[in-house]
Design a protein around this motif. Sequence first.
Motif, short mmCIF file in Angstrom:
data_model
loop_
_atom_site.label_atom_id
_atom_site.label_comp_id
_atom_site.label_asym_id
_atom_site.label_seq_id
_atom_site.Cartn_x
_atom_site.Cartn_y
_atom_site.Cartn_z
N GLY A 20 69.80 32.21 78.32
CA GLY A 20 70.38 32.39 79.65
C GLY A 20 69.44 31.93 80.75
O GLY A 20 69.86 31.28 81.71
N GLN A 21 68.17 32.28 80.64
CA GLN A 21 67.21 31.86 81.66
C GLN A 21 67.11 30.34 81.70
O GLN A 21 67.08 29.73 82.76
CB GLN A 21 65.84 32.47 81.39
N VAL B 134 68.59 27.02 72.30
CA VAL B 134 67.59 27.80 71.57
C VAL B 134 66.59 28.34 72.59
O VAL B 134 66.26 27.66 73.57
CB VAL B 134 66.84 26.95 70.51
N PRO B 135 66.11 29.57 72.40
CA PRO B 135 65.11 30.10 73.33
C PRO B 135 63.78 29.37 73.16
O PRO B 135 63.39 29.02 72.05
CB PRO B 135 64.98 31.57 72.92
N MET B 136 63.11 29.09 74.28
CA MET B 136 61.84 28.37 74.26
C MET B 136 60.95 28.88 75.39
O MET B 136 61.45 29.42 76.38
CB MET B 136 62.05 26.86 74.48
N HIS B 137 59.66 28.66 75.23
CA HIS B 137 58.70 28.91 76.31
C HIS B 137 58.79 30.34 76.82
O HIS B 137 58.63 30.61 78.03
CB HIS B 137 58.93 27.93 77.47
N GLY C 104 69.40 36.60 80.43
CA GLY C 104 70.00 36.38 79.12
C GLY C 104 71.51 36.55 79.20
O GLY C 104 72.02 37.21 80.11
N TYR C 105 72.23 35.94 78.25
CA TYR C 105 73.69 36.04 78.26
C TYR C 105 74.13 37.46 77.92
O TYR C 105 73.77 38.00 76.87
CB TYR C 105 74.30 35.09 77.23
N THR C 106 74.93 38.05 78.79
CA THR C 106 75.54 39.34 78.49
C THR C 106 76.69 39.13 77.51
O THR C 106 77.50 38.21 77.68
CB THR C 106 76.06 40.00 79.77
#
Length: 548
Positions: free
Chosen positions: A371-372, A363-366, A146-148
């Motif tokens: 970041g990942q 956007v976060p997914m899955h 993830g982004y720091t």
Amino acid sequence: MNYRLNFTYKADNQKKTVECQNDDVAFDLQQNANGLKLTVIPKKAISDISFYLEREYDFSGDKRFFANGFQSWTDTKEFAKNEMMADEGLIGKGIFGKSPFGINLVGDYTFVHQPKEYGVFHSISFAYVRNGKSIDLFGSLNDRTGYTIIYADMNKNTLKYSKDVEGITINEPYELLDLYFDNGEYDAVFDRYFDAMNIKPLTDRKIKGYTSWYNYYQNISEDIILRDLEAIGKRSDLINTFQIDDGYQTAVGDWLSIDKKKFPNGMKPVADKIHEKGLKAGIWLAPFGAQKGSKIAQEHPDWLVKNKKGKPITVGANWGGFYPLDIDNQQARDYIKGVFDVVLNKWGFDLVKLDFLYATAVVPMHNKTRGQLAYESIDFLRECVGDKQILGCGVQQMPCFGKVEYMRIGADMSLGWKHTLIRKNMHREDVSTPNAIHNSVYRRCLNKRAFLCDPDVFLLRKTNIHFTPQQQRVLAKFIKLFGEVLFVSDNVDDYDDEQLAIFNDTLTDDAHIVAINETNDKLFIDYVQNGEAHTLGFCVADGSIYSE
């Protein structure tokens, strides 16, 4: 060092906030003089996670906080206590707070809390505090989880370390922070930081030459490209690369559908002509984007990133709005791989400028963080491109460390200097000559450490331009001093003797920076060229020239 933890999460359908372990979670904090690691150890499934680790920091005196922007174009600079960080602007926010075309997704506006206060700032992945010639560095060693985000409150004398871990549910140990700390002189500190990450640039060779964008934009054609190639090809002793930018394709996303009116013979013959001049052939793509009217968006809606209502999200206003591709969709991945196979192996291009790369990771997914997703998307592109070269653009910086040869580290240059009224109300990633300059100055720490930096073009033509001749000379010298990618967008056959002399000077490796000083937008760069000392001085905000 004493830290205060604030950790919020959801477990068993209950929202909770803790400062130490409880029946749901435990924490492992390891620290030494060179950094710290923080890991959360869930005892059951937890979600909706947000946190920060807070410490005291003395911001007294004339100290300045360096805030690294979210992606290539995001404004990046050192801030003083009496300054305020910009946001997405009135136009970016839109009517009734609804962001038109998803402009709020171009930056970090949806996951970073940035109050509109003087002396309060945030930085992505790494930051430092300058005190005279010394800096204190606080840098992530890896943002794959993830982004720091590093928050500075210069009024309250605090620093907070956080990470964007939105959108994931975890039930096993998860790394929240892996930070590196150092202090000392600027270059020595950044040398040690990149050694700690074990990051090395993929090349040490500058690219010099031509890109079509900043004269014709999408209005290119085979005739224009071959005319400008013939002109700049006469200077092959100084240049090595010729790049075709946006406009050859029928739509963004439909990369193999060539506009036959513009390029009746297709792209391979053009690449062949570039090679005949002894130059590397470059071409522009936005591999993760599909504009609304494209065939790929219409025929493969299942490839697009969607919101919770199942509708494709828009992640920028370009081309009337465009959608991002979901790189976890195998068919979308296969399509992108096929495009690169044609562009690199059948058409024969040597370098790809890959743009708008932020789009696939907004956007976060899955059960993956932003970041990942960003790291995985860059890994995927490196696999697709293989041993040919990448010029990254419009992309988060840290996932590209050691993965791309060249990187745009600032906003697009405008064709003039000062911000217009509209520009003053735009988002932090909009076209901006002042922001491009600041980013080049303050992201120089990445040059020859993470990749080779592209500060954007120098322009010397007399038409279709709003710089004064003196400003053009100064910007050319600036690009020479800060750039490892030196591109022009002019038909150099139109140059007079003075313009040609500046062109030749800009592309000659005979200068290095000695010192940089900025106060209230007055920037002075001391440098040595051909053994002689010089100072380049100008106002970043309005282009007033103090010395050349």
